[in-house]
Design a protein around this motif. Structure first.
Motif, PDB file in Angstrom:
ATOM      1  N   GLN A   1      48.085  34.344  57.355  1.00  0.00           N
ATOM      2  CA  GLN A   1      48.209  35.590  56.598  1.00  0.00           C
ATOM      3  C   GLN A   1      46.928  35.862  55.805  1.00  0.00           C
ATOM      4  OE1 GLN A   1      50.754  33.284  56.407  1.00  0.00           O
ATOM      5  NE2 GLN A   1      52.555  34.354  57.140  1.00  0.00           N
TER       6      GLN A   1
ATOM      7  N   CYS B   1      49.458  39.768  52.256  1.00  0.00           N
ATOM      8  CA  CYS B   1      49.989  39.419  50.938  1.00  0.00           C
ATOM      9  C   CYS B   1      50.318  40.674  50.125  1.00  0.00           C
ATOM     10  CB  CYS B   1      49.001  38.537  50.187  1.00  0.00           C
ATOM     11  SG  CYS B   1      48.827  36.903  50.916  1.00  0.00           S
TER      12      CYS B   1
ATOM     13  N   SER C   1      55.165  37.424  45.943  1.00  0.00           N
ATOM     14  CA  SER C   1      54.354  37.480  47.148  1.00  0.00           C
ATOM     15  C   SER C   1      54.229  36.081  47.718  1.00  0.00           C
ATOM     16  CB  SER C   1      52.968  38.066  46.848  1.00  0.00           C
ATOM     17  OG  SER C   1      52.261  38.258  48.057  1.00  0.00           O
ATOM     18  N   MET C   2      53.478  35.967  48.783  1.00  0.00           N
ATOM     19  CA  MET C   2      53.261  34.671  49.421  1.00  0.00           C
ATOM     20  C   MET C   2      52.305  33.826  48.587  1.00  0.00           C
ATOM     21  SD  MET C   2      52.666  35.743  53.356  1.00  0.00           S
ATOM     22  CE  MET C   2      52.017  37.396  53.221  1.00  0.00           C
TER      23      MET C   2
ATOM     24  N   ARG D   1      47.281  28.802  53.317  1.00  0.00           N
ATOM     25  CA  ARG D   1      46.914  30.097  53.892  1.00  0.00           C
ATOM     26  C   ARG D   1      45.425  30.311  53.616  1.00  0.00           C
ATOM     27  NH1 ARG D   1      52.383  31.424  51.963  1.00  0.00           N
ATOM     28  NH2 ARG D   1      53.596  31.943  53.800  1.00  0.00           N
TER      29      ARG D   1
ATOM     30  N   VAL E   1      43.750  33.934  52.858  1.00  0.00           N
ATOM     31  CA  VAL E   1      44.402  34.763  51.857  1.00  0.00           C
ATOM     32  C   VAL E   1      43.430  35.684  51.100  1.00  0.00           C
ATOM     33  CG1 VAL E   1      44.343  33.155  49.906  1.00  0.00           C
ATOM     34  CG2 VAL E   1      46.279  34.697  50.172  1.00  0.00           C
TER      35      VAL E   1
END
Length: 106
Positions: free
Chosen positions: A24, A29, A45-46, A61, A64
């Protein structure tokens, strides 16, 4: 997405891995954050890095902070295969992310 993560985690454990890298990027995000706010009323969020509940796998991630356009440009320059927007595991499920992506693009 939970089912896909579960399969990834199971496969990582079976193969003896301790780290799972997800791809991702920053746009993903932002989309997830907005979807969470609009659909769930929560500001979430992630995470860029976390341990799964069983504490045996670390999820990272690394992209990001990279914009989607940067990732696309790199993939094209490196002649990497690009997977289309639609996940093949999702079949004909409604695509909630696309309208949010359009909203953020305006």
């Amino acid at each position: 997405s939970r089912m896909k993560r579960g399969i990834l985690y199971s496969t990582a454990r079976r193969e003896g891995y301790t780290v799972v890298a997800m791809a991702q990027h920053l746009d993903d995000c932002a989309e997830s954050f907005l979807m969470s706010a609009l659909h769930n009323g929560a500001l979430r969020s992630m995470k860029a890095h976390y341990m799964v509940d069983a504490n045996d796998l670390r999820v990272v991630r690394p992209l990001v902070l990279m914009r989607e356009t940067e990732a696309e440009a790199f993939a094209e320059a490196a002649a990497l295969p690009v997977v289309s927007e639609n996940c093949p595991a999702c079949f004909d499920a409604p695509k909630e992310r696309y309208p949010v992506k359009c909203l953020l693009a305006t």
